[in-house]
Design a protein around this motif. Structure first.
Motif, PDB file in Angstrom:
ATOM      1  N   GLU A   1      96.057 -40.943 -54.112  1.00  0.00           N
ATOM      2  CA  GLU A   1      94.675 -40.577 -53.730  1.00  0.00           C
ATOM      3  C   GLU A   1      93.819 -40.381 -54.978  1.00  0.00           C
ATOM      4  O   GLU A   1      92.660 -40.796 -55.027  1.00  0.00           O
ATOM      5  N   LEU A   2      94.392 -39.718 -55.990  1.00  0.00           N
ATOM      6  CA  LEU A   2      93.633 -39.454 -57.220  1.00  0.00           C
ATOM      7  C   LEU A   2      93.286 -40.762 -57.929  1.00  0.00           C
ATOM      8  O   LEU A   2      92.193 -40.906 -58.470  1.00  0.00           O
ATOM      9  N   LEU A   3      94.208 -41.718 -57.898  1.00  0.00           N
ATOM     10  CA  LEU A   3      93.939 -43.006 -58.552  1.00  0.00           C
ATOM     11  C   LEU A   3      92.831 -43.774 -57.832  1.00  0.00           C
ATOM     12  O   LEU A   3      92.043 -44.471 -58.473  1.00  0.00           O
ATOM     13  N   ILE A   4      92.765 -43.638 -56.497  1.00  0.00           N
ATOM     14  CA  ILE A   4      91.664 -44.279 -55.750  1.00  0.00           C
ATOM     15  C   ILE A   4      90.337 -43.723 -56.263  1.00  0.00           C
ATOM     16  O   ILE A   4      89.387 -44.467 -56.531  1.00  0.00           O
ATOM     17  N   GLU A   5      90.288 -42.395 -56.440  1.00  0.00           N
ATOM     18  CA  GLU A   5      89.041 -41.768 -56.916  1.00  0.00           C
ATOM     19  C   GLU A   5      88.734 -42.169 -58.358  1.00  0.00           C
ATOM     20  O   GLU A   5      87.581 -42.452 -58.698  1.00  0.00           O
ATOM     21  N   LEU A   6      89.752 -42.192 -59.203  1.00  0.00           N
ATOM     22  CA  LEU A   6      89.522 -42.579 -60.608  1.00  0.00           C
ATOM     23  C   LEU A   6      88.994 -44.014 -60.686  1.00  0.00           C
ATOM     24  O   LEU A   6      88.068 -44.307 -61.447  1.00  0.00           O
ATOM     25  N   ALA A   7      89.571 -44.900 -59.870  1.00  0.00           N
ATOM     26  CA  ALA A   7      89.113 -46.300 -59.868  1.00  0.00           C
ATOM     27  C   ALA A   7      87.669 -46.376 -59.390  1.00  0.00           C
ATOM     28  O   ALA A   7      86.852 -47.107 -59.962  1.00  0.00           O
ATOM     29  N   GLU A   8      87.350 -45.628 -58.338  1.00  0.00           N
ATOM     30  CA  GLU A   8      85.972 -45.646 -57.816  1.00  0.00           C
ATOM     31  C   GLU A   8      84.986 -45.141 -58.861  1.00  0.00           C
ATOM     32  O   GLU A   8      83.889 -45.678 -59.011  1.00  0.00           O
ATOM     33  N   CYS A   9      85.386 -44.084 -59.601  1.00  0.00           N
ATOM     34  CA  CYS A   9      84.519 -43.539 -60.664  1.00  0.00           C
ATOM     35  C   CYS A   9      84.229 -44.604 -61.718  1.00  0.00           C
ATOM     36  O   CYS A   9      83.082 -44.768 -62.141  1.00  0.00           O
ATOM     37  N   VAL A  10      85.269 -45.342 -62.125  1.00  0.00           N
ATOM     38  CA  VAL A  10      85.100 -46.374 -63.159  1.00  0.00           C
ATOM     39  C   VAL A  10      84.120 -47.441 -62.674  1.00  0.00           C
ATOM     40  O   VAL A  10      83.187 -47.840 -63.376  1.00  0.00           O
ATOM     41  N   LEU A  11      84.320 -47.910 -61.422  1.00  0.00           N
ATOM     42  CA  LEU A  11      83.469 -48.983 -60.898  1.00  0.00           C
ATOM     43  C   LEU A  11      82.028 -48.510 -60.742  1.00  0.00           C
ATOM     44  O   LEU A  11      81.088 -49.262 -61.002  1.00  0.00           O
ATOM     45  N   GLU A  12      81.852 -47.241 -60.331  1.00  0.00           N
ATOM     46  CA  GLU A  12      80.493 -46.695 -60.185  1.00  0.00           C
ATOM     47  C   GLU A  12      79.818 -46.550 -61.537  1.00  0.00           C
ATOM     48  O   GLU A  12      78.665 -46.918 -61.724  1.00  0.00           O
ATOM     49  N   GLU A  13      80.574 -46.007 -62.491  1.00  0.00           N
ATOM     50  CA  GLU A  13      80.045 -45.798 -63.840  1.00  0.00           C
ATOM     51  C   GLU A  13      79.564 -47.120 -64.445  1.00  0.00           C
ATOM     52  O   GLU A  13      78.535 -47.180 -65.097  1.00  0.00           O
ATOM     53  N   LEU A  14      80.350 -48.176 -64.200  1.00  0.00           N
ATOM     54  CA  LEU A  14      80.022 -49.486 -64.776  1.00  0.00           C
ATOM     55  C   LEU A  14      79.095 -50.290 -63.870  1.00  0.00           C
ATOM     56  O   LEU A  14      78.653 -51.373 -64.250  1.00  0.00           O
ATOM     57  N   ASP A  15      78.852 -49.773 -62.647  1.00  0.00           N
ATOM     58  CA  ASP A  15      77.992 -50.450 -61.670  1.00  0.00           C
ATOM     59  C   ASP A  15      78.473 -51.881 -61.420  1.00  0.00           C
ATOM     60  O   ASP A  15      77.698 -52.836 -61.464  1.00  0.00           O
ATOM     61  N   LEU A  16      79.791 -52.011 -61.185  1.00  0.00           N
ATOM     62  CA  LEU A  16      80.376 -53.345 -60.983  1.00  0.00           C
ATOM     63  C   LEU A  16      80.514 -53.644 -59.502  1.00  0.00           C
ATOM     64  O   LEU A  16      80.863 -52.778 -58.706  1.00  0.00           O
ATOM     65  N   SER A  17      80.221 -54.898 -59.134  1.00  0.00           N
ATOM     66  CA  SER A  17      80.475 -55.334 -57.762  1.00  0.00           C
ATOM     67  C   SER A  17      81.297 -56.613 -57.829  1.00  0.00           C
ATOM     68  O   SER A  17      81.428 -57.223 -58.890  1.00  0.00           O
ATOM     69  N   PRO A  18      81.867 -57.056 -56.678  1.00  0.00           N
ATOM     70  CA  PRO A  18      82.742 -58.237 -56.703  1.00  0.00           C
ATOM     71  C   PRO A  18      82.008 -59.498 -57.175  1.00  0.00           C
ATOM     72  O   PRO A  18      80.844 -59.659 -56.836  1.00  0.00           O
ATOM     73  N   ALA A  19      82.693 -60.380 -57.915  1.00  0.00           N
ATOM     74  CA  ALA A  19      84.031 -60.202 -58.449  1.00  0.00           C
ATOM     75  C   ALA A  19      83.963 -59.321 -59.694  1.00  0.00           C
ATOM     76  O   ALA A  19      83.210 -59.622 -60.629  1.00  0.00           O
ATOM     77  N   VAL A  20      84.778 -58.252 -59.684  1.00  0.00           N
ATOM     78  CA  VAL A  20      84.778 -57.293 -60.784  1.00  0.00           C
ATOM     79  C   VAL A  20      85.243 -57.974 -62.075  1.00  0.00           C
ATOM     80  O   VAL A  20      86.251 -58.690 -62.074  1.00  0.00           O
ATOM     81  N   ASP A  21      84.492 -57.776 -63.156  1.00  0.00           N
ATOM     82  CA  ASP A  21      84.876 -58.345 -64.453  1.00  0.00           C
ATOM     83  C   ASP A  21      85.958 -57.449 -65.072  1.00  0.00           C
ATOM     84  O   ASP A  21      85.673 -56.351 -65.548  1.00  0.00           O
ATOM     85  N   HIS A  22      87.195 -57.939 -65.051  1.00  0.00           N
ATOM     86  CA  HIS A  22      88.327 -57.120 -65.504  1.00  0.00           C
ATOM     87  C   HIS A  22      88.209 -56.798 -66.999  1.00  0.00           C
ATOM     88  O   HIS A  22      88.679 -55.759 -67.456  1.00  0.00           O
ATOM     89  N   ALA A  23      87.564 -57.702 -67.755  1.00  0.00           N
ATOM     90  CA  ALA A  23      87.433 -57.472 -69.202  1.00  0.00           C
ATOM     91  C   ALA A  23      86.494 -56.290 -69.479  1.00  0.00           C
ATOM     92  O   ALA A  23      86.724 -55.505 -70.410  1.00  0.00           O
ATOM     93  N   ILE A  24      85.449 -56.139 -68.654  1.00  0.00           N
ATOM     94  CA  ILE A  24      84.536 -54.999 -68.828  1.00  0.00           C
ATOM     95  C   ILE A  24      85.268 -53.693 -68.503  1.00  0.00           C
ATOM     96  O   ILE A  24      85.132 -52.692 -69.208  1.00  0.00           O
ATOM     97  N   VAL A  25      86.055 -53.715 -67.433  1.00  0.00           N
ATOM     98  CA  VAL A  25      86.822 -52.514 -67.054  1.00  0.00           C
ATOM     99  C   VAL A  25      87.780 -52.143 -68.181  1.00  0.00           C
ATOM    100  O   VAL A  25      87.893 -50.971 -68.571  1.00  0.00           O
ATOM    101  N   ALA A  26      88.463 -53.147 -68.734  1.00  0.00           N
ATOM    102  CA  ALA A  26      89.430 -52.891 -69.812  1.00  0.00           C
ATOM    103  C   ALA A  26      88.718 -52.321 -71.040  1.00  0.00           C
ATOM    104  O   ALA A  26      89.193 -51.361 -71.664  1.00  0.00           O
ATOM    105  N   SER A  27      87.585 -52.910 -71.364  1.00  0.00           N
ATOM    106  CA  SER A  27      86.829 -52.456 -72.525  1.00  0.00           C
ATOM    107  C   SER A  27      86.391 -50.994 -72.350  1.00  0.00           C
ATOM    108  O   SER A  27      86.455 -50.182 -73.288  1.00  0.00           O
ATOM    109  N   PHE A  28      85.995 -50.641 -71.127  1.00  0.00           N
ATOM    110  CA  PHE A  28      85.586 -49.267 -70.805  1.00  0.00           C
ATOM    111  C   PHE A  28      86.733 -48.286 -71.036  1.00  0.00           C
ATOM    112  O   PHE A  28      86.524 -47.117 -71.361  1.00  0.00           O
TER     113      PHE A  28
END
Ligand SMILES: [Zn+2]
Length: 288
Positions: free
Chosen positions: A19-46
């Motif tokens: 459950e905590l990982l679901i929230e952590l992932a959501e926080c990352v995507l919100e912070e980066l304002d990413l929508s599909p298809a998610v750029d995995h390189a941006i997530v990694a860089s973050f």
């Protein structure tokens, strides 16, 4: 240093790590304002990864410290959708305590039992779940599923939209679909206990949500089945009984099957069929 997962555990005592990982992932995507298809390189860089590189390795990927900083390595022979999942799996390792203490390997299933240090299986499973949260953001994926009939073209369409493999997409559908859903991977193969028999399209593994009967491993799908037809036609959809797979109780399953062949490390072709199966919930039946 306290890891993000440890900090999340302190904030929500009693909550399970998944459950905590679901929230952590959501926080990352919100912070980066990413929508599909998610750029995995941006997530990694973050997550402080300085680069993602390809290499000729026998496993899917790993994350390690180099003189430049944190580097993710993915298997050069894998298709890009699979590399994206692997890279995000490695990213999720960065949420875990002590992740930087040792190189984390993402193993191929075939070598998970020995040749390469596979890591803690529970952590690896959580990293796969976290990677799915990042690759298929929960809200848009649920919107894409809602009101749509499960068909082979929907499965293909979702895999394209999220730049993901058909298998990862099928697994995400199983996790998030509101109906009981079953994913089965078949391959044309011989039963290990009967190596001299002629090959047939047999169940290799499965993944499910909700209640399903026992699913017999290596059970062969008949030549006139919707599963076998996917090999001939590329894809097939049918409302059918699963009696021929040893599940006579399931008499009105909606089957969507796609032919998805692949080559293994030795260059051998595997004739694989991936199927997503749903069935209506009967009145009074509890969803598992
Ligand atoms: Zn891992």
């Amino acid at each position: 240093m306290v890891s993000d997962l440890e900090r999340a555990r302190l904030t929500r005592p009693g909550a399970a790590d998944d459950e905590l990982l679901i929230e952590l992932a959501e926080c990352v995507l919100e912070e980066l304002d990413l929508s599909p298809a998610v750029d995995h390189a941006i997530v990694a860089s973050f997550r402080d990864v300085v680069r993602i590189e390809e290499a000729d390795i026998d496993w899917s990927g790993h994350i390690s410290w180099t003189s430049d900083g944190l580097v993710i390595t993915v298997n050069a022979a894998h298709p890009r959708p699979r590399q994206r999942f692997t890279a995000l799996h490695e990213v999720v390792h960065t949420f875990f305590p002590g992740f930087s203490m040792q190189t984390q390997y993402r193993c191929l299933p075939s070598i998970a039992n020995g040749l390469v240090h596979p890591g803690d299986p529970a952590v690896e499973k959580l990293c796969d779940a976290g990677a799915a949260e990042l690759l298929f953001p929960r809200r848009p994926f649920l919107n894409d599923l809602t009101g749509n009939t499960m068909t082979s073209s929907l499965l293909r369409g979702l895999a394209t939209r999220y730049e993901a493999s058909l298998e990862a997409t099928a697994r995400r559908i199983v996790t998030l679909n509101s109906e009981p859903t079953l994913f089965i991977a078949f391959e044309v193969s011989r039963k290990p206990s009967q190596p001299n028999n002629s090959p047939a399209l047999r169940i290799q593994y499965h993944y499910s949500s909700g209640q399903w009967p026992f699913i017999p491993k290596y059970k062969a799908a008949p030549d006139d089945s919707v599963f076998y037809r996917a090999i001939l036609d590329g894809a097939s959809d049918e409302v059918t009984s699963l009696a021929s797979l040893g599940m006579p109780q399931i008499d009105n399953a909606h089957v969507s099957a796609i032919y998805s062949p692949y080559y293994d490390n030795n260059g051998d072709l595997h004739m694989r069929v991936l199927a997503v199966i749903t069935r209506p919930v009967h009145t009074g039946e509890r969803r598992g």
